[in-house]
Design an enzyme around this catalytic site. Structure first.
Site, PDB file in Angstrom:
ATOM      1  N   SER A 100     -58.496 -80.052 -28.833  1.00 20.75           N
ATOM      2  CA  SER A 100     -58.930 -80.346 -27.470  1.00 20.75           C
ATOM      3  C   SER A 100     -58.259 -81.611 -26.925  1.00 20.75           C
ATOM      4  CB  SER A 100     -60.452 -80.451 -27.427  1.00 20.75           C
ATOM      5  OG  SER A 100     -60.921 -80.529 -26.108  1.00 20.75           O
ATOM      6  N   ASP A 239     -56.918 -81.460 -19.789  1.00 18.71           N
ATOM      7  CA  ASP A 239     -56.786 -81.975 -21.151  1.00 18.71           C
ATOM      8  C   ASP A 239     -55.936 -81.019 -21.974  1.00 18.71           C
ATOM      9  OD1 ASP A 239     -58.597 -79.907 -21.587  1.00 18.71           O
ATOM     10  OD2 ASP A 239     -59.750 -80.999 -23.068  1.00 18.71           O
ATOM     11  N   ASP A 241     -56.241 -78.716 -24.230  1.00 20.89           N
ATOM     12  CA  ASP A 241     -56.477 -77.276 -24.372  1.00 20.89           C
ATOM     13  C   ASP A 241     -56.987 -76.645 -23.085  1.00 20.89           C
ATOM     14  OD1 ASP A 241     -59.105 -78.298 -24.477  1.00 20.89           O
ATOM     15  OD2 ASP A 241     -59.771 -76.716 -25.832  1.00 20.89           O
ATOM     16  N   ASP A 243     -59.681 -76.966 -21.125  1.00 20.11           N
ATOM     17  CA  ASP A 243     -61.056 -76.613 -20.799  1.00 20.11           C
ATOM     18  C   ASP A 243     -61.783 -77.695 -20.013  1.00 20.11           C
ATOM     19  OD1 ASP A 243     -61.429 -78.457 -22.821  1.00 20.11           O
ATOM     20  OD2 ASP A 243     -62.726 -77.188 -24.051  1.00 20.11           O
TER      21      ASP A 243
END
Length: 456
Positions: A100, A239, A241, A243
């Protein structure tokens, strides 16, 4: 090679598993054993752009194949894209190799059910149990096959575009998009470009090591500077990833997840299309709650974490929730936080109404918020229940009354207790937070609180 990362995956009964190729192999075998035969579809595997993703992808693929599960490799794709594609392909499961918003040294795994939801606890426990068992002997005629899906990016781009009304466009909007050198670099700019926006992209040259490195949602200063330099109408910082998202208005002001939630909910409410309420978290700004309350929109706080926001949304039958960090869940369209979809909805609102983001954000007047981290070795629960700590919290809460609030919560990753105080007076809440933090430090130093859990 980093560590296991993520609250949405397998930790193991004995704590965090070390992130090694052997672990990824065993995890693939366990996932394939538990999930690989629940449907005729493959297990989808995607990843972000960090360098270790290639190694873990190969090891995970080998474990899945050894368990007899077929695999569909998506390559670098945002986490919400994998949730969507898991549903679209009617897959047995979806796996994301990502840490993430963490630096490139970390990595980990997140999982999705065939419906694109997070795994239920019972399934996680079953996978954990298989992790601790030896792998069986390979049976060649039962090995799973692997294929690469080449049109995954195009499918997700069309999915994102469907989050706004058909035939909508964004012509005339000048945008700066920071992809954090992460998984959105080859999809999000195209979404906005295909809708007619004038797009400048930064943070879109991943090299395996620069993901989240002083860019993206954690460092919105980069996109802010470009917005001001080129006179853009909107800055979008994602960010690693994809999400979560943080926005920047045309004046260079940061717009966080709480403000995004307020903008979306209040605009839908004004148009008469909003039903139900909004889910935030314990950390959501009091100003969001006040703004929604003034409009008659119910607001509920969940535990910190997008999975808890999602659980509360489903419990209430609502469709909009999120966190100040930028996880925005539009449950009417997707099953997880999606930074691209959230940004697109705000951009469409700007285009449709002709209002700049600096005007739209005025709907939520954020309260000042002070956060102090206090190191704690031992049981945080026992600390929170200690009489001297409860007394100071009750005293400060009474002083703030309806104009503020106090929240003490343990960190999920470090031996810390987070002291948060917010209210309408910045000087007052800073002093209040300091009083509580000092009281905790004094109680620990003087031995007033025993943090050792009792022996069984």
């Amino acid at each position: 090679m980093g560590k296991y990362f993520g609250t949405d995956g397998i930790r193991g009964r004995t704590g965090e598993w070390p992130m090694t190729p052997e672990f990824a192999l065993r995890l693939g075998y366990a996932v394939g054993t538990v999930l690989g035969h629940q449907s005729s579809g493959p297990v989808l595997v995607g990843k972000d752009t960090r360098v270790s993703g290639y190694m873990f992808e190969s090891a995970l693929e080998a474990g899945l194949s050894a368990a007899g599960a077929d695999i569909a490799l998506l390559g670098p794709m945002p986490t919400p894209a994998i949730a969507y594609l898991t549903r679209t392909f009617r897959a047995a499961a979806g796996v994301v190799i990502s840490a993430s918003h963490n630096p490139y040294q970390d990595n980990g795994f997140k999982f999705f059910t065939p419906e694109g939801d997070k795994l239920p606890d019972a399934t996680e426990e079953a996978i954990e149990a298989h992790l601790e068992q030896p792998m069986g002997a390979l049976d060649s005629h039962r090995l799973g096959k692997a294929e690469r899906i080449h049109d995954a990016a195009g499918r997700y781009i069309e999915f994102c575009k469907s989050a706004i009304p058909a035939r909508s466009e964004l012509r005339g909007l000048r945008l700066v998009i920071d992809c954090a050198n992460g998984a959105t670099y080859n999809v999000t700019p195209q979404v906005f470009d295909e809708l007619g926006a004038d797009v400048e992209t930064i943070g879109a040259s991943p090299d395996g090591y620069n993901i989240n490195a002083e860019c993206g949602a954690l460092y919105p200063e980069q996109v802010r500077l470009r917005v001001l330099a080129v006179g853009a109408h909107l800055g979008i910082a994602l960010d690693g990833d994809g999400d979560r998202v943080i926005l920047v208005d045309e004046q260079g002001e940061i717009v966080d997840g709480d403000e995004i939630l307020g903008i979306l909910a209040l605009s839908e409410h004004t148009d008469g299309g909003f039903s139900g309420g909004v889910v935030g978290t314990q950390m959501s700004n009091l100003g969001l709650e006040m703004a929604l309350g003034a409009a008659g929109i119910p607001f509920v706080r969940a535990r910190v974490g997008d999975r808890y926001v999602l659980e509360e949304l489903r419990r209430n039958g609502w469709h909009l929730g999120g966190e100040g960090s930028g996880h925005i869940v539009c449950l009417s369209h997707t099953t997880t936080g999606d930074g691209t979809v959230a940004a697109l909805r705000v951009a469409h609102l700007m285009h449709r109404t002709g209002k700049p983001l600096s005007v739209l954000r005025q709907a939520v007047k954020k309260y000042p918020q002070i956060l102090i981290n206090v190191p704690v070795e031992g049981s945080v629960v026992r600390l929170l229940e200690a009489p001297p700590i409860k007394a100071i919290v009750e005293q400060v809460s009474a002083e703030l009354a309806r104009n503020g609030r106090v929240l003490l919560r343990p960190s999920g990753t470090e031996p810390l207790i987070r002291v948060m105080v917010e209210g309408d007076d910045a000087v007052r809440i800073e002093a209040a937070a300091g009083r509580i933090a000092n009281a905790i430090r004094e109680a620990l130093a003087d031995g007033q609180v025993d943090l050792q859990a009792p022996r069984r």
